[in-house]
Design an enzyme around this catalytic site. Structure first.
Site, PDB file in Angstrom:
ATOM      1  CG  ASP A 231      -1.734   1.276   1.314  1.00 22.31           C
ATOM      2  OD1 ASP A 231      -2.564   1.466   0.403  1.00 22.31           O
ATOM      3  OD2 ASP A 231      -1.548   2.065   2.247  1.00 22.31           O
ATOM      4  CD  GLU A 332      -3.491   1.016  -3.465  1.00 16.18           C
ATOM      5  OE1 GLU A 332      -4.567   1.458  -3.031  1.00 16.18           O
ATOM      6  OE2 GLU A 332      -2.384   1.452  -3.126  1.00 16.18           O
ATOM      7  CG  ASP A 413      -0.750   3.587   5.791  1.00 18.87           C
ATOM      8  OD1 ASP A 413      -1.702   4.029   5.104  1.00 18.87           O
ATOM      9  OD2 ASP A 413       0.135   4.311   6.287  1.00 18.87           O
TER      10      ASP A 413
END
Ligand SMILES: [Zn+2]
Length: 449
Positions: A231, A332, A413
Site C-alpha cells: 500500500d 494498486e 495502511d
C-alpha cells in the site's frame, strides 16, 4: 518418501552496464563496431547469393544443392564465415566475428520466406549497431565498489593485437553500475547467476556492455500463492503485508523525510523567484538565465533525491518479498486517480512501481496490479466495505482504521496492505458489495413495510 521432481525453468535477462570512457578503448570499440557492421552486411549478401544459387540449381536439376556436401557445413553460415575470415574483420576476435556472421545468416534465413515473397527487403545493418560478445569472452569480473566493477574482454585476434602493438587481446574495462545492476554483477561473481552470450552497443556516445545472464528462479522458495501486498501512502511511502502471515507488517521509508525535503525545495524556489521579481524588468538577460539555471538545479536535486529513495525502498521491498517467500507482489494501479490530494502518492509512486517491477522481474517475482477502489475502505477482519460518505467515522485519522461493522481497529495502511495482499481481492470486493447492496435493499424494504 519420494521427493517430487519440480521442473526448474531458467530465465535469461539482459542488463545494461556503461563502459567507462577511455579514449583508446572507445576508439577500439568503435573500430570493432565498424568492422562487424561491414561483416554482417557482407555475410547477408553472401547468404543471398547462396539462396539464388540454390534456386537456380533447383530449377536446373530439380533438387536443391546439399550444403553439407558442397561446403561441409549444415547451414551456410559456417561456410560464409570461412570465406569472410580471409579478408574481413581480421583484427576482431574470432568468437565475435563468428557470432556476427551467424547472427546475420540466421536473420536472413528467418526473413527469407518474406524476402522471396517481396514483403520485406534484405536487412542492411547500420554503422552504429551492436556487436556480439560471447560469455567466454568476458572474464575476471571483479567488484571494486558498489558502483565500480572491472573485467577483461577478449576483443582482438592475434592480428589485431599485432596491429595495435598490444601485449594481448584481453582488454581491461571498467563498468559503471546503476539501477541495481550491481546486485546482478555480484550474483554473477558469486556464481549464483551465469553469464550468457552478450552484446556491446552504443547509445548517445557511450558504449554499453549489454550483459545477458541466466538464472533459475527458486520456485521452492518463491511461492506464487504467497502474495506481498504493497500500500502506498502519504505518511508511509510503502506499507507491506503478506497473505500467509497475519502478524507480518513492514513500513518502508518515511513520509516526513520527503515532506521536509519538499518544504526545503519550495522555500528555496520561492527565494529564487523573489529575487527574480526584485530584479525587475530592467535587468533582463544574464540575471534571469542564472536564476533559471538555479531552478533547473533544484529540479535535478529533486529527481536525484527521489531516485535514490526509490532505489533503496524498492531494493528493501524485493529483499523482504524474497525473505518471505512471496512469488507474487500485488500493488494498486493508480493510473487516473484524481481523488484526495495524491501529489505525494503519485510523486513517488510511479517511479517506485517501476523499480519494484524491474527488480521483481530480476528475481522471478510476478507483479500484479489491482484496482485500488475500496482497498482502504474494506475491513480486513470481517470484510465489510465502508462508504466514502462516512469516512470520518471509519477513518478516525490518517493512521487509524475503525470498522463500523465489527469494531476492529487497525493501522489504516496495514489494513489496506492486507487487503491488497489477498488473492482475487477484486472479485472478493465485488461480491461483498453485492451482498451489502442486497442487505441494504432488504433493510429498506423492511422499514417501508
Ligand atoms: Zn470489520
Amino acid at each position: 518418501m519420494v521427493k517430487k521432481e519440480t521442473k526448474q525453468k531458467t530465465m535469461t535477462k539482459t542488463m545494461r552496464c556503461e563502459i567507462k570512457y577511455d579514449k583508446e578503448l572507445y576508439n577500439l570499440l568503435s573500430d570493432i563496431q565498424y568492422e562487424v557492421y561491414r561483416l554482417k552486411n557482407k555475410a547477408t549478401t553472401l547468404a543471398y547469393d547462396w539462396q539464388n544459387f540454390s534456386y537456380s540449381y533447383n530449377e536446373r536439376f530439380g533438387t536443391y544443392p546439399n550444403s553439407k556436401e558442397l561446403t561441409g557445413q549444415v547451414w551456410i553460415s559456417g561456410d560464409i564465415n570461412a570465406i569472410l575470415k580471409k579478408d574481413h574483420a581480421k583484427s576482431v576476435y574470432s568468437m565475435t566475428r563468428e557470432s556476427a556472421v551467424k547472427e546475420a545468416c540466421d536473420k536472413f534465413k528467418n526473413d527469407m520466406p518474406q524476402i522471396m515473397k517481396g514483403e520485406i527487403s534484405i536487412a542492411r545493418y547500420k554503422r552504429d549497431g551492436s556487436f556480439p560478445i560471447r560469455a567466454k569472452q568476458i572474464t575476471y569480473l571483479t567488484r571494486v565498489s558498489s558502483k565500480k566493477y572491472t573485467c577483461k574482454l577478449a576483443l582482438l585476434s592475434r592480428e589485431g593485437v599485432k596491429e595495435r602493438e598490444l601485449k594481448n587481446g584481453q582488454i581491461d574495462v571498467e563498468l559503471r553500475t546503476g539501477n541495481g545492476s550491481n546486485i546482478i554483477l555480484d550474483r554473477l561473481i558469486s556464481g549464483e547467476y551465469k553469464l550468457s552470450d552478450s552484446k556491446i552497443g552504443k547509445t548517445k556516445n557511450k558504449f554499453y556492455l549489454l550483459v545477458a545472464y541466466t538464472f533459475t528462479p527458486n520456485r521452492e522458495i518463491l511461492d506464487e500463492n504467497k502474495i506481498m501486498g504493497i500500500d502506498v501512502g502519504i505518511n508511509v511511502p510503502a506499507t507491506l503485508a503478506v497473505s500467509h502471515d497475519k502478524y507480518y507488517r513492514q513500513f518502508v521509508g518515511d513520509g516526513k523525510e520527503i515532506r521536509d525535503f519538499e518544504n526545503q525545495v519550495i522555500a528555496r524556489k520561492r527565494r529564487i523567484q523573489q529575487s527574480r521579481k526584485w530584479a525587475g524588468d530592467g535587468s533582463v538577460g544574464r540575471g534571469i538565465k542564472t536564476r533559471t539555471k538555479a531552478l533547473d538545479k533544484i529540479s535535478g536535486k529533486i529527481a536525484n533525491f527521489k531516485q535514490t529513495k526509490n532505489h533503496n525502498w524498492s531494493k528493501f521491498i524485493i529483499d523482504e518479498a524474497v525473505k518471505m517467500g512471496c512469488g507474487t507482489i500485488q500493488l494498486e494501479n493508480l493510473t487516473g486517480i484524481a481523488e484526495e490530494n495524491t501529489f505525494l502518492k503519485t510523486w513517488t509512486f510511479y517511479q517506485l512501481k517501476q523499480y519494484i517491477t524491474y527488480k521483481a522481474e530480476q528475481v522471478g517475482i510476478k507483479v500484479v496490479e489491482i484496482d485500488p477502489s475500496h482497498t482502504s475502505a474494506r475491513c480486513n477482519k470481517c470484510g465489510y466495505i465502508h462508504k466514502k460518505s462516512n469516512k470520518d467515522k471509519w477513518r478516525l485519522n490518517q493512521e487509524t482504521f475503525h470498522c463500523q461493522n465489527c469494531n476492529h481497529k487497525a493501522n489504516a495502511d496495514v489494513n489496506a496492505a492486507r487487503n491488497i495482499a489477498m488473492k482475487d481481492i477484486e472479485q472478493i470486493i465485488k461480491e461483498q458489495l453485492e451482498v451489502q447492496k442486497k442487505a441494504n435493499q432488504h433493510a429498506l424494504k423492511y422499514i417501508a413495510e
